[in-house]
Design a protein around this motif. Structure first.
Motif, PDB file in Angstrom:
ATOM      1  N   GLY A   7       0.814  -1.222   0.000  1.00 25.20           N
ATOM      2  CA  GLY A   7       0.000   0.000   0.000  1.00 25.20           C
ATOM      3  C   GLY A   7       0.841   1.261   0.000  1.00 25.20           C
ATOM      4  O   GLY A   7       1.677   1.455   0.883  1.00 25.20           O
ATOM      5  N   THR A  35       0.413   6.433   4.706  1.00 28.24           N
ATOM      6  CA  THR A  35       1.150   5.665   5.728  1.00 28.24           C
ATOM      7  C   THR A  35       2.305   4.892   5.094  1.00 28.24           C
ATOM      8  O   THR A  35       3.445   4.942   5.580  1.00 28.24           O
ATOM      9  CB  THR A  35       0.201   4.681   6.451  1.00 28.24           C
ATOM     10  OG1 THR A  35      -0.935   5.399   6.937  1.00 28.24           O
ATOM     11  CG2 THR A  35       0.881   3.984   7.594  1.00 28.24           C
ATOM     12  N   GLU A  68       1.813  -1.381  -4.623  1.00 28.98           N
ATOM     13  CA  GLU A  68       0.536  -0.653  -4.602  1.00 28.98           C
ATOM     14  C   GLU A  68      -0.408  -1.289  -5.619  1.00 28.98           C
ATOM     15  O   GLU A  68      -0.061  -1.446  -6.789  1.00 28.98           O
ATOM     16  CB  GLU A  68       0.788   0.834  -4.903  1.00 28.98           C
ATOM     17  CG  GLU A  68      -0.444   1.660  -5.219  1.00 28.98           C
ATOM     18  CD  GLU A  68      -1.542   1.629  -4.154  1.00 28.98           C
ATOM     19  OE1 GLU A  68      -1.259   1.850  -2.981  1.00 28.98           O
ATOM     20  OE2 GLU A  68      -2.708   1.345  -4.534  1.00 28.98           O
ATOM     21  N   LYS A  69      -1.582  -1.616  -5.141  1.00 27.68           N
ATOM     22  CA  LYS A  69      -2.605  -2.278  -5.963  1.00 27.68           C
ATOM     23  C   LYS A  69      -3.020  -1.433  -7.170  1.00 27.68           C
ATOM     24  O   LYS A  69      -3.175  -1.951  -8.277  1.00 27.68           O
ATOM     25  CB  LYS A  69      -3.804  -2.531  -5.041  1.00 27.68           C
ATOM     26  CG  LYS A  69      -5.020  -3.090  -5.653  1.00 27.68           C
ATOM     27  CD  LYS A  69      -6.063  -3.340  -4.581  1.00 27.68           C
ATOM     28  CE  LYS A  69      -6.786  -2.056  -4.216  1.00 27.68           C
ATOM     29  NZ  LYS A  69      -8.024  -2.208  -3.477  1.00 27.68           N
ATOM     30  N   ARG A 101      -9.898  14.443  -1.762  1.00 24.24           N
ATOM     31  CA  ARG A 101     -10.364  14.620  -0.393  1.00 24.24           C
ATOM     32  C   ARG A 101      -9.447  15.673   0.261  1.00 24.24           C
ATOM     33  O   ARG A 101      -8.235  15.515   0.266  1.00 24.24           O
ATOM     34  CB  ARG A 101     -10.187  13.275   0.299  1.00 24.24           C
ATOM     35  CG  ARG A 101     -10.804  13.128   1.612  1.00 24.24           C
ATOM     36  CD  ARG A 101     -10.469  11.740   2.133  1.00 24.24           C
ATOM     37  NE  ARG A 101     -11.173  10.676   1.456  1.00 24.24           N
ATOM     38  CZ  ARG A 101     -10.819   9.396   1.534  1.00 24.24           C
ATOM     39  NH1 ARG A 101      -9.762   9.029   2.217  1.00 24.24           N
ATOM     40  NH2 ARG A 101     -11.519   8.480   0.913  1.00 24.24           N
ATOM     41  N   GLY A 147      -6.842  17.685   6.611  1.00 18.91           N
ATOM     42  CA  GLY A 147      -6.124  18.660   7.412  1.00 18.91           C
ATOM     43  C   GLY A 147      -4.933  17.994   8.057  1.00 18.91           C
ATOM     44  O   GLY A 147      -5.082  16.951   8.690  1.00 18.91           O
ATOM     45  N   GLN A 170      -5.590  15.428  -0.186  1.00 22.11           N
ATOM     46  CA  GLN A 170      -4.880  14.186   0.169  1.00 22.11           C
ATOM     47  C   GLN A 170      -3.979  13.680  -0.959  1.00 22.11           C
ATOM     48  O   GLN A 170      -2.858  13.235  -0.688  1.00 22.11           O
ATOM     49  CB  GLN A 170      -5.877  13.103   0.615  1.00 22.11           C
ATOM     50  CG  GLN A 170      -5.178  11.805   0.965  1.00 22.11           C
ATOM     51  CD  GLN A 170      -5.974  10.881   1.866  1.00 22.11           C
ATOM     52  OE1 GLN A 170      -6.882  11.297   2.561  1.00 22.11           O
ATOM     53  NE2 GLN A 170      -5.603   9.620   1.873  1.00 22.11           N
ATOM     54  N   VAL A 180      -1.090  -7.263  -3.270  1.00 22.40           N
ATOM     55  CA  VAL A 180      -0.698  -8.375  -2.404  1.00 22.40           C
ATOM     56  C   VAL A 180      -1.933  -9.248  -2.171  1.00 22.40           C
ATOM     57  O   VAL A 180      -2.993  -8.740  -1.794  1.00 22.40           O
ATOM     58  CB  VAL A 180      -0.159  -7.833  -1.048  1.00 22.40           C
ATOM     59  CG1 VAL A 180       0.050  -8.963  -0.055  1.00 22.40           C
ATOM     60  CG2 VAL A 180       1.125  -7.046  -1.269  1.00 22.40           C
ATOM     61  N   PHE A 232     -18.538   7.117   2.076  1.00 21.00           N
ATOM     62  CA  PHE A 232     -17.804   6.601   3.230  1.00 21.00           C
ATOM     63  C   PHE A 232     -18.748   6.416   4.412  1.00 21.00           C
ATOM     64  O   PHE A 232     -19.813   7.040   4.481  1.00 21.00           O
ATOM     65  CB  PHE A 232     -16.615   7.497   3.601  1.00 21.00           C
ATOM     66  CG  PHE A 232     -16.983   8.889   4.021  1.00 21.00           C
ATOM     67  CD1 PHE A 232     -17.071   9.908   3.092  1.00 21.00           C
ATOM     68  CD2 PHE A 232     -17.245   9.188   5.359  1.00 21.00           C
ATOM     69  CE1 PHE A 232     -17.418  11.193   3.470  1.00 21.00           C
ATOM     70  CE2 PHE A 232     -17.585  10.478   5.754  1.00 21.00           C
ATOM     71  CZ  PHE A 232     -17.675  11.480   4.796  1.00 21.00           C
ATOM     72  N   ASP A 270      -4.656   2.980   8.427  1.00 13.05           N
ATOM     73  CA  ASP A 270      -6.040   2.487   8.406  1.00 13.05           C
ATOM     74  C   ASP A 270      -6.116   0.956   8.458  1.00 13.05           C
ATOM     75  O   ASP A 270      -7.151   0.406   8.834  1.00 13.05           O
ATOM     76  CB  ASP A 270      -6.766   2.979   7.146  1.00 13.05           C
ATOM     77  CG  ASP A 270      -7.353   4.379   7.315  1.00 13.05           C
ATOM     78  OD1 ASP A 270      -6.954   5.088   8.264  1.00 13.05           O
ATOM     79  OD2 ASP A 270      -8.214   4.771   6.493  1.00 13.05           O
ATOM     80  N   GLY A 327     -10.870  14.975  11.528  1.00  6.61           N
ATOM     81  CA  GLY A 327      -9.779  14.885  10.549  1.00  6.61           C
ATOM     82  C   GLY A 327      -8.505  14.289  11.105  1.00  6.61           C
ATOM     83  O   GLY A 327      -7.436  14.883  11.023  1.00  6.61           O
ATOM     84  N   GLY A 339      -7.526  10.632  10.730  1.00  6.21           N
ATOM     85  CA  GLY A 339      -7.083   9.322  10.239  1.00  6.21           C
ATOM     86  C   GLY A 339      -5.737   9.334   9.548  1.00  6.21           C
ATOM     87  O   GLY A 339      -4.852   8.527   9.861  1.00  6.21           O
ATOM     88  N   LEU A 340      -5.574  10.228   8.617  1.00 11.29           N
ATOM     89  CA  LEU A 340      -4.299  10.288   7.885  1.00 11.29           C
ATOM     90  C   LEU A 340      -3.175  10.661   8.843  1.00 11.29           C
ATOM     91  O   LEU A 340      -2.081  10.090   8.806  1.00 11.29           O
ATOM     92  CB  LEU A 340      -4.432  11.303   6.751  1.00 11.29           C
ATOM     93  CG  LEU A 340      -3.234  11.503   5.833  1.00 11.29           C
ATOM     94  CD1 LEU A 340      -3.712  11.852   4.432  1.00 11.29           C
ATOM     95  CD2 LEU A 340      -2.305  12.598   6.331  1.00 11.29           C
ATOM     96  N   ASN A 341      -3.471  11.610   9.714  1.00  5.08           N
ATOM     97  CA  ASN A 341      -2.477  12.042  10.702  1.00  5.08           C
ATOM     98  C   ASN A 341      -2.020  10.866  11.564  1.00  5.08           C
ATOM     99  O   ASN A 341      -0.826  10.665  11.785  1.00  5.08           O
ATOM    100  CB  ASN A 341      -3.088  13.126  11.598  1.00  5.08           C
ATOM    101  CG  ASN A 341      -3.278  14.453  10.874  1.00  5.08           C
ATOM    102  OD1 ASN A 341      -2.416  15.311  10.927  1.00  5.08           O
ATOM    103  ND2 ASN A 341      -4.386  14.626  10.169  1.00  5.08           N
TER     104      ASN A 341
END
Ligand SMILES: Cc1cc2nc3c(=O)[nH]c(=O)nc-3n(C[C@H](O)[C@H](O)[C@H](O)COP(=O)(O)OP(=O)(O)OC[C@H]3O[C@@H](n4cnc5c(N)ncnc54)[C@H](O)[C@@H]3O)c2cc1C
Length: 480
Positions: free
Chosen positions: A8, A12, A31-32, A41, A44, A98, A122, A255, A275, A285, A287-289
């Motif tokens: 992925g 991350t 990466e798929k 998206r 922040g 993003q 994978v 989502f 994730d 905001g 998740g990415l963080n």
């Protein structure tokens, strides 16, 4: 055989690849998708992530692509400004698409020497004492010493490991997309303002008649399929009484608000991050963080394991430190979700919390959660600074974070009589009596967290061994 395969190349995976490359670890990212994501998206980057970017010299690259916004007002969207003296040199939020974050992180990883292969999903894994065999969708088999699943909420790696992902399923679904609208902008803005109690609902203009549209999904469409423009029209009519003449979608997505946490972050030579290890509603905001911060915590530890100097327990501190942080984020998103409910009881609690946030301590506590600058890892007994991250401060060479670009430990020493001794191949030493610190000396890990505070060489040596393993070099004398 490479050292680490990462499944992925989201934020991350890309961050982790770069962190590993700082230590010369051979990394292959699979990466798929054949092309980078097109979902624009807007995320922040909160204070702690901005600090991490500054620590690796990446912030300057990100800033031109984003918009600085005040750091406050994110907890359950309660409009309270952040306390003025928030403890960071980067006390703002960077609103940024993003895909831009992903592209810049991937470019950074590739510049450092990571290999990224796209269109490579994978599908299988087997591990033994020496490494992991990874199977791809086309049947190719690859071998690595470690595998990290950064493959998102539906993580194949997590499923292949059989790691449980308990939590709550999605209760409400939301449609999100980008499209053109024929209705006049003033009419759209007025309707959005009128319906501000409905959450989540917005049409944000991007210019040229293009809007970012978010609307509750209600019951429309098949949850397993991407939404259609007709689904958006139907829901806009249901919520706003008009579909604003939307057409020409750029992209459409859906989502949910499922909340789940992986039971384990490591099974032998396979680890999970981002994730793949935790999902929660996007409110606040975070998740990415959270994923990027997982990667920052894991990178140097996995590198140490591969380079052969990691103390026995170091790699397991990844789960011990990061899983409680994720648990806390899951909890705060649960709380925020309740506060957004239109039920009278929830609205009353929201009003009460809004009042309480007038107290500086309450406001500060919540914002330190959302921005992750309040994270304190449990390193045992010690002063409050122990286990916390150190803010960027002035040092004699300039800024502290500029000294962390190479991802090494740092001894920041105001006594000018201590030494990193035999660890100087892993830990830099800055003797700086002028450093803006109110303690004699701190040992910083490569992720900027304080691993030791004190002024005693023997005690320091014990902590250097705890975090950086056996000294390899002959001790060098203390600086004059
Ligand atoms: C509407 C919305 C708004 C959000 N806003 C914010 C915000 O403001 N701030 C914030 O911090 N977060 C936000 N988030 C959350 C954020 O988008 C995610 O937490 C983040 O993308 C997670 O990054 P990741 O790299 O862990 O996983 P992902 O971004 O999901 O990346 C996983 C990657 O793995 C790939 N992959 C999947 N399976 C395989 C496989 N078998 N083999 C190889 N590759 C595979 C995928 O193609 C993907 O590229 C928001 C989310 C939503 C839905």
């Amino acid at each position: 055989m490479v050292d680490v395969i990462i499944a992925g190349c989201g934020p991350t995976g890309a961050m982790l690849a770069a962190e590993l490359r700082l230590h010369d670890v051979r990394v292959l990212v699979l990466e798929k998708e054949t092309e980078p994501k097109s979902f624009v998206r807007i995320v922040g980057l909160h204070v702690r992530s901005l600090e991490l970017m500054a620590m690796r010299g990446l912030l300057e690259r990100l800033l031109p692509h984003g918009r600085r916004r005040p750091a406050g007002g994110f907890f359950a969207a309660i409009a309270k400004p952040a306390p003025k003296d928030l403890d960071s040199a980067y006390a703002y939020l960077l609103g940024i698409p993003q895909p831009v974050v992903e592209r810049l992180l991937e470019e950074h990883a590739v510049e450092l020497g990571a290999q990224v292969r796209r269109g490579r999903a994978v599908t299988g894994l087997e591990q033994d004492d020496e490494g992991v065999t990874v199977e791809l969708a086309d049947g190719e088999r690859l071998r690595a010493r470690y595998l990290v699943g950064c493959d998102g909420g539906r993580s194949t790696v997590r499923k292949l490991l059989g790691v449980g992902f308990p939590g709550e399923p999605s209760r409400t679904e939301t449609l999100m997309g980008e499209m053109e609208a024929d209705a006049p902008q003033e009419e759209i803005a007025a309707k959005v303002a009128e319906l501000r109690e409905i959450h989540p609902f917005w049409l944000r203009p991007f210019g040229g008649g293009v809007y970012s549209v978010v609307v509750p999904a209600g019951g429309v469409g098949d949850r397993a399929q991407p939404p259609t423009l007709e689904d958006f029209r139907q829901q806009l009519r249901a919520v706003a009484g008009t579909d604003f003449g939307v057409h020409s979608p750029r992209w459409l997505s859906r989502f949910g608000d499922a909340t789940r946490l992986a039971e384990r972050y490591r099974v032998g030579r396979v680890l999970l991050a981002g994730d793949a290890a935790h999902i929660h509603p996007p409110i606040g905001g975070q998740g990415l963080n959270l994923g990027v911060q997982d990667a920052f915590n894991l990178g140097w530890k996995l590198a140490a394991q591969i380079r052969g100097w990691a103390p026995d327990t170091l790699l397991d501190t990844y789960q011990a430190e990061r899983r409680p942080v994720a648990e806390d984020v899951l909890d705060n998103t649960r709380a925020q979700t309740e506060l957004l409910s239109a039920e009278p009881g929830a609205q009353a609690v929201r009003r009460l919390l809004t009042e309480l946030m007038d107290f500086d301590e309450v406001n500060r506590h919540l914002i330190e959660k959302i921005t992750a600058i309040g994270v304190r890892y449990d390193f045992g007994e010690g002063p409050d600074l122990l286990g916390r991250r150190l803010r960027d401060i002035d040092v004699k060479q300039g800024r502290l974070y500029d000294l962390l670009h190479r991802g090494r430990g740092l001894l920041l020493d105001r006594t000018a009589r201590l030494t990193a001794g035999g660890w100087s191949d892993r830990v830099d030493h800055l003797a700086d009596p002028t450093a803006a610190l109110d303690v004699p000396c701190v040992l910083l890990r490569p992720d900027g967290h304080v691993a030791w505070v004190g002024d005693d060489q023997q005690d320091l040596d014990a902590h250097l061994a705890r975090w950086f393993g056996t000294p390899l070099l002959k001790a060098s004398p203390a600086p004059k």
